[in-house]
Design a protein around this motif. Structure first.
Motif, PDB file in Angstrom:
ATOM      1  N   MET A  78     -46.616  82.921  30.074  1.00 19.05           N
ATOM      2  CA  MET A  78     -46.957  83.354  28.737  1.00 19.05           C
ATOM      3  C   MET A  78     -47.275  84.844  28.740  1.00 19.05           C
ATOM      4  O   MET A  78     -47.965  85.344  29.605  1.00 19.05           O
ATOM      5  CB  MET A  78     -48.163  82.561  28.230  1.00 19.05           C
ATOM      6  N   THR A  79     -46.770  85.542  27.754  1.00 21.00           N
ATOM      7  CA  THR A  79     -46.996  86.980  27.635  1.00 21.00           C
ATOM      8  C   THR A  79     -48.089  87.245  26.621  1.00 21.00           C
ATOM      9  O   THR A  79     -48.099  86.682  25.534  1.00 21.00           O
ATOM     10  CB  THR A  79     -45.710  87.698  27.198  1.00 21.00           C
ATOM     11  N   THR A  80     -49.031  88.113  26.993  1.00 23.67           N
ATOM     12  CA  THR A  80     -50.068  88.577  26.089  1.00 23.67           C
ATOM     13  C   THR A  80     -49.644  89.944  25.565  1.00 23.67           C
ATOM     14  O   THR A  80     -49.339  90.839  26.354  1.00 23.67           O
ATOM     15  CB  THR A  80     -51.421  88.689  26.817  1.00 23.67           C
ATOM     16  N   THR A  81     -49.625  90.092  24.244  1.00 25.03           N
ATOM     17  CA  THR A  81     -49.238  91.364  23.636  1.00 25.03           C
ATOM     18  C   THR A  81     -50.470  92.076  23.104  1.00 25.03           C
ATOM     19  O   THR A  81     -51.256  91.497  22.356  1.00 25.03           O
ATOM     20  CB  THR A  81     -48.233  91.146  22.491  1.00 25.03           C
ATOM     21  N   ILE A  82     -50.609  93.332  23.497  1.00 23.29           N
ATOM     22  CA  ILE A  82     -51.724  94.172  23.077  1.00 23.29           C
ATOM     23  C   ILE A  82     -51.157  95.353  22.301  1.00 23.29           C
ATOM     24  O   ILE A  82     -50.250  96.040  22.776  1.00 23.29           O
ATOM     25  CB  ILE A  82     -52.543  94.660  24.283  1.00 23.29           C
ATOM     26  N   ALA A  83     -51.672  95.571  21.108  1.00 26.78           N
ATOM     27  CA  ALA A  83     -51.236  96.694  20.273  1.00 26.78           C
ATOM     28  C   ALA A  83     -52.312  97.769  20.266  1.00 26.78           C
ATOM     29  O   ALA A  83     -53.482  97.479  20.017  1.00 26.78           O
ATOM     30  CB  ALA A  83     -50.955  96.219  18.846  1.00 26.78           C
ATOM     31  N   PHE A  84     -51.911  98.994  20.554  1.00 35.76           N
ATOM     32  CA  PHE A  84     -52.797 100.156  20.486  1.00 35.76           C
ATOM     33  C   PHE A  84     -52.446 100.899  19.201  1.00 35.76           C
ATOM     34  O   PHE A  84     -51.353 101.457  19.080  1.00 35.76           O
ATOM     35  CB  PHE A  84     -52.600 101.074  21.685  1.00 35.76           C
ATOM     36  N   VAL A  85     -53.372 100.897  18.244  1.00 38.99           N
ATOM     37  CA  VAL A  85     -53.067 101.400  16.915  1.00 38.99           C
ATOM     38  C   VAL A  85     -54.073 102.462  16.494  1.00 38.99           C
ATOM     39  O   VAL A  85     -55.272 102.348  16.769  1.00 38.99           O
ATOM     40  CB  VAL A  85     -53.075 100.233  15.897  1.00 38.99           C
ATOM     41  N   CYS A  86     -53.561 103.481  15.832  1.00 38.03           N
ATOM     42  CA  CYS A  86     -54.392 104.538  15.285  1.00 38.03           C
ATOM     43  C   CYS A  86     -53.740 105.005  13.992  1.00 38.03           C
ATOM     44  O   CYS A  86     -52.654 104.563  13.657  1.00 38.03           O
ATOM     45  CB  CYS A  86     -54.494 105.678  16.298  1.00 38.03           C
ATOM     46  N   VAL A  87     -54.376 105.874  13.290  1.00 42.74           N
ATOM     47  CA  VAL A  87     -53.814 106.336  12.031  1.00 42.74           C
ATOM     48  C   VAL A  87     -52.526 107.122  12.283  1.00 42.74           C
ATOM     49  O   VAL A  87     -51.462 106.772  11.786  1.00 42.74           O
ATOM     50  CB  VAL A  87     -54.840 107.178  11.236  1.00 42.74           C
ATOM     51  N   GLN A  88     -52.593 108.178  13.086  1.00 38.27           N
ATOM     52  CA  GLN A  88     -51.439 109.060  13.272  1.00 38.27           C
ATOM     53  C   GLN A  88     -50.544 108.687  14.447  1.00 38.27           C
ATOM     54  O   GLN A  88     -49.423 109.157  14.534  1.00 38.27           O
ATOM     55  CB  GLN A  88     -51.901 110.503  13.452  1.00 38.27           C
ATOM     56  N   LEU A 123     -47.946  91.070  30.533  1.00 40.34           N
ATOM     57  CA  LEU A 123     -48.567  91.861  29.477  1.00 40.34           C
ATOM     58  C   LEU A 123     -47.514  92.738  28.803  1.00 40.34           C
ATOM     59  O   LEU A 123     -46.698  93.366  29.480  1.00 40.34           O
ATOM     60  CB  LEU A 123     -49.685  92.748  30.040  1.00 40.34           C
ATOM     61  N   ALA A 124     -47.548  92.750  27.481  1.00 39.26           N
ATOM     62  CA  ALA A 124     -46.647  93.601  26.705  1.00 39.26           C
ATOM     63  C   ALA A 124     -47.493  94.491  25.798  1.00 39.26           C
ATOM     64  O   ALA A 124     -48.591  94.099  25.380  1.00 39.26           O
ATOM     65  CB  ALA A 124     -45.704  92.737  25.866  1.00 39.26           C
ATOM     66  N   PHE A 125     -46.970  95.671  25.495  1.00 35.44           N
ATOM     67  CA  PHE A 125     -47.730  96.646  24.716  1.00 35.44           C
ATOM     68  C   PHE A 125     -46.904  97.205  23.570  1.00 35.44           C
ATOM     69  O   PHE A 125     -45.695  97.370  23.671  1.00 35.44           O
ATOM     70  CB  PHE A 125     -48.200  97.795  25.612  1.00 35.44           C
ATOM     71  N   VAL A 126     -47.614  97.492  22.487  1.00 34.98           N
ATOM     72  CA  VAL A 126     -47.042  98.106  21.299  1.00 34.98           C
ATOM     73  C   VAL A 126     -47.975  99.247  20.912  1.00 34.98           C
ATOM     74  O   VAL A 126     -49.192  99.141  21.096  1.00 34.98           O
ATOM     75  CB  VAL A 126     -46.994  97.076  20.140  1.00 34.98           C
ATOM     76  N   THR A 127     -47.408 100.313  20.395  1.00 35.38           N
ATOM     77  CA  THR A 127     -48.240 101.364  19.836  1.00 35.38           C
ATOM     78  C   THR A 127     -47.633 101.833  18.525  1.00 35.38           C
ATOM     79  O   THR A 127     -46.418 101.786  18.345  1.00 35.38           O
ATOM     80  CB  THR A 127     -48.433 102.551  20.805  1.00 35.38           C
ATOM     81  N   GLY A 128     -48.491 102.237  17.614  1.00 34.15           N
ATOM     82  CA  GLY A 128     -48.031 102.728  16.330  1.00 34.15           C
ATOM     83  C   GLY A 128     -49.202 103.194  15.490  1.00 34.15           C
ATOM     84  O   GLY A 128     -50.358 103.034  15.869  1.00 34.15           O
ATOM     85  N   GLY A 129     -48.872 103.744  14.356  1.00 33.54           N
ATOM     86  CA  GLY A 129     -49.895 104.244  13.448  1.00 33.54           C
ATOM     87  C   GLY A 129     -49.686 103.732  12.038  1.00 33.54           C
ATOM     88  O   GLY A 129     -48.602 103.277  11.684  1.00 33.54           O
ATOM     89  N   THR A 130     -50.738 103.822  11.263  1.00 33.36           N
ATOM     90  CA  THR A 130     -50.637 103.412   9.864  1.00 33.36           C
ATOM     91  C   THR A 130     -50.041 104.531   9.009  1.00 33.36           C
ATOM     92  O   THR A 130     -49.406 104.267   8.000  1.00 33.36           O
ATOM     93  CB  THR A 130     -52.017 103.004   9.317  1.00 33.36           C
ATOM     94  N   ARG A 131     -50.263 105.772   9.424  1.00 37.32           N
ATOM     95  CA  ARG A 131     -49.666 106.941   8.770  1.00 37.32           C
ATOM     96  C   ARG A 131     -49.293 107.935   9.875  1.00 37.32           C
ATOM     97  O   ARG A 131     -50.007 108.903  10.125  1.00 37.32           O
ATOM     98  CB  ARG A 131     -50.657 107.570   7.779  1.00 37.32           C
ATOM     99  N   PRO A 132     -48.176 107.670  10.558  1.00 37.92           N
ATOM    100  CA  PRO A 132     -47.842 108.459  11.744  1.00 37.92           C
ATOM    101  C   PRO A 132     -47.615 109.949  11.471  1.00 37.92           C
ATOM    102  O   PRO A 132     -47.087 110.319  10.420  1.00 37.92           O
ATOM    103  CB  PRO A 132     -46.567 107.802  12.278  1.00 37.92           C
ATOM    104  N   ALA A 133     -48.004 110.742  12.439  1.00 37.17           N
ATOM    105  CA  ALA A 133     -47.794 112.194  12.398  1.00 37.17           C
ATOM    106  C   ALA A 133     -46.337 112.508  12.746  1.00 37.17           C
ATOM    107  O   ALA A 133     -45.559 111.611  13.099  1.00 37.17           O
ATOM    108  CB  ALA A 133     -48.729 112.877  13.393  1.00 37.17           C
ATOM    109  N   ASP A 134     -45.985 113.774  12.681  1.00 36.88           N
ATOM    110  CA  ASP A 134     -44.631 114.208  13.024  1.00 36.88           C
ATOM    111  C   ASP A 134     -44.414 114.329  14.526  1.00 36.88           C
ATOM    112  O   ASP A 134     -43.284 114.245  14.996  1.00 36.88           O
ATOM    113  CB  ASP A 134     -44.331 115.570  12.385  1.00 36.88           C
ATOM    114  N   HIS A 135     -45.499 114.552  15.260  1.00 34.18           N
ATOM    115  CA  HIS A 135     -45.377 114.753  16.712  1.00 34.18           C
ATOM    116  C   HIS A 135     -46.694 114.389  17.395  1.00 34.18           C
ATOM    117  O   HIS A 135     -47.739 114.341  16.751  1.00 34.18           O
ATOM    118  CB  HIS A 135     -45.004 116.209  17.025  1.00 34.18           C
TER     119      HIS A 135
END
Length: 135
Positions: free
Chosen positions: A1-11, A35-47
């Protein structure tokens, strides 16, 4: 079984990028394909913030080609754990989501001195190592 962890921030331009990069490195070094990982933002920056790129380069991780991205509803729904970096999980986690969320309450490295960014980076690295011990 794979556990997915998301690292999230605004930008998705600093803290969450560092967390994701450290998690990817730990997974490779420990051989943790469960273990699987995702990252993203709610209002991502340009860089990704330049001071973050430099701080990560100082510890041998190149994130200069990374581009902030928006985290999708589906990615959050599929995650077992959502870790926010100092922003409210209410903006990230849908009301009917049943997974676990944690807020690491980290300072934003944007515009900080190299020493302050290094302190934030090292705190994130420590927290990511602890995650691997926990899971």
């Amino acid at each position: 079984m794979t556990t997915t962890i998301a690292f999230v921030c605004v930008q998705n331009a600093g803290r969450s990028q560092m967390a994701y990069a450290f998690a990817e490195r730990e997974r490779r070094e420990r051989g943790r394909d469960d273990l699987a990982f995702v990252t993203g933002g709610t209002r991502p920056a340009d860089h990704v913030h330049p001071e973050v790129v430099e701080a990560m380069r100082a510890v041998g991780i190149d994130i200069s080609e990374r581009v902030p991205r928006e985290v999708s509803f589906a990615e959050i729904q599929d995650a077992d754990v959502v870790i926010t970096m100092g922003c409210s999980a209410a903006d990230v986690c849908p009301a009917n989501w049943s997974g676990e969320n944690r807020d690491w309450n980290l300072d934003d490295p944007d515009g900080k001195s190299p020493e302050e960014v290094a302190r934030i980076r090292d705190d994130i690295a420590s927290r990511v190592r602890a995650l691997f011990t926990e899971f």
